[in-house]
Scaffold this active site. Structure first.
Site, mmCIF file in Angstrom:
data_model
loop_
_atom_site.group_PDB
_atom_site.id
_atom_site.type_symbol
_atom_site.label_atom_id
_atom_site.label_comp_id
_atom_site.label_asym_id
_atom_site.label_seq_id
_atom_site.Cartn_x
_atom_site.Cartn_y
_atom_site.Cartn_z
ATOM 1 C CG ASP A 244 -1.796 -0.923 0.815
ATOM 2 O OD1 ASP A 244 -1.789 -2.385 1.249
ATOM 3 O OD2 ASP A 244 -3.041 -0.772 0.443
ATOM 4 C CE LYS A 255 -5.576 -5.489 4.244
ATOM 5 N NZ LYS A 255 -6.453 -4.480 5.138
#
Ligand code: MRU
Length: 361
Positions: A244, A255
């Protein structure tokens, strides 16, 4: 369920209805439903509730979303238009904090407005349309390139472990971490993929396992705490994950649970690859310590997937959505421009200095 999701774009712009079209990922794997969203509140909520999710898909959805907002602004003066545009941009940017693609895409859209301030507002709106479409199309090219580079690192028949969903569902097409597997499948390779279920929102079980199975890939779902056993059995030749946000030193935020997988991979001597479009690399952030980690509501842990609550009412819950894999645990970072090896601070800098980044503002 007539559609095979591999034939659908996860995120798209409906040119006739002027709508953001997304595949509602909260319903998968049981229902394939496309949502057509025009209202900014619905677009914000779709991002917040993970109806559309995964860093690149969030970026594309935000670009289309802010274009749709701009289209509806009834202001002829540049200043009036720009200030309303900024309000719409800030609103969408508040949906989730960690995936840098959200801000990257919105900044890129803002740059279009600023660079074309000499044009009539109607023309600026057209440029915003074109930019949103470009961001979407580039995502497909970028993912395919990451897939090619990733594929060069593995052999036919390998066991691959992945965490969360960094597949087609997290992008417009192919995915990042799953792109090598999808491309390999096109060429007749037979990988054996282990997908961590990925508590608490089960992106591995619900989404990765679903898209891989739909594409005919040999797929085995494991609970998150089974990864060590599978690695110890010798069933995993490589780990591929998405991200991310990657800091300038190579720390990679992904995650929740990813850092644990990276530690296990190091223990068992298995290469751990982070697949990162350059739009996910944030050179402004020095280390992973500075990456904002989203915390999400308790009910996702205690109730969401159960008929009855599975933890005592009122018990404390800690629900961080992401963690950071230390750069020392990462064998290589796979970008659309090639495979980056340690030392990451120097080698990522060199990549960006060579102008190889996605357009950052
Ligand atoms: O909370 P999510 O489902 O949006 O988190 C997604 C991930 O962590 C993905 O691995 C990451 O965004 C990369 S997607 C290509």
């Amino acid at each position: 369920m007539a559609e095979n999701i591999m034939n659908l774009d996860t995120v798209a712009l409906d040119e006739e209805k002027h709508a953001l079209v997304i595949l509602d990922q909260t319903l998968l794997p049981n229902e394939i439903k496309l949502l057509s969203l025009t209202d900014q509140k619905d677009i914000w909520e779709a991002i917040y509730l993970l109806r559309v999710r995964g860093a690149p898909a969030i970026g594309v959805a935000a670009a289309i979303g802010v274009y749709l907002a701009a289209r509806d602004i009834e202001e002829d003066s540049y200043d009036g238009f720009y200030s309303r545009f900024l309000e719409a941009k800030e609103y969408l940017a508040s949906a989730r904090p960690t995936a840098v693609n959200l801000f990257w895409a919105l900044d890129r859209m803002e740059r279009v407005v600023v660079e074309h301030r000499h044009l009539p507002v109607a023309d600026i709106k057209q440029r915003l349309h074109d930019e949103a479409v470009a961001i979407k199309n580039e995502d497909i090219e970028v993912c395919r390139a990451i897939g090619e580079h990733g594929l060069s690192l593995i052999q036919d028949g390998d066991g691959i472990l992945t965490h969360c969903n960094a597949g087609q569902l997290a992008t417009v097409k192919y995915g990042t971490a799953l792109a090598p597997i999808h491309l390999g499948r096109e060429r007749g390779y037979q990988f054996k993929v282990f997908t961590d279920e990925t508590r608490p929102l089960l992106q591995g079980a619900r989404l990765s396992a679903f898209e891989l199975s739909e594409n005919g890939v040999d797929t085995t779902v494991i609970c998150d705490n089974m990864a060590s056993q599978v690695m110890k059995n010798g069933w995993v030749q490589a780990v591929f994950v998405g991200c991310d946000r990657v800091a300038a030193n190579g720390d990679a935020c992904n995650k929740i649970g990813t850092s644990g997988v990276a530690i296990l991979a190091k223990h068992y001597g298995i290469p751990f690859y982070v697949c990162a479009p350059t739009s996910t690399i944030d050179m402004e952030i020095k280390t992973g310590e500075d990456i904002p980690i989203e915390e999400r509501p308790a009910h996702e842990v205690t109730e969401m997937w159960y008929k009855k609550p599975m933890a005592p009412k009122g018990v404390k819950v800690y629900n961080p959505a992401f963690d950071v894999a230390d750069h020392n645990l990462i064998t290589a970072i796979i970008t659309e421009h090639g495979i980056v090896h340690p030392p990451y601070r120097e080698n990522l800098r060199a990549l960006f200095d060579a102008g190889k980044q996605a357009q950052h503002v």
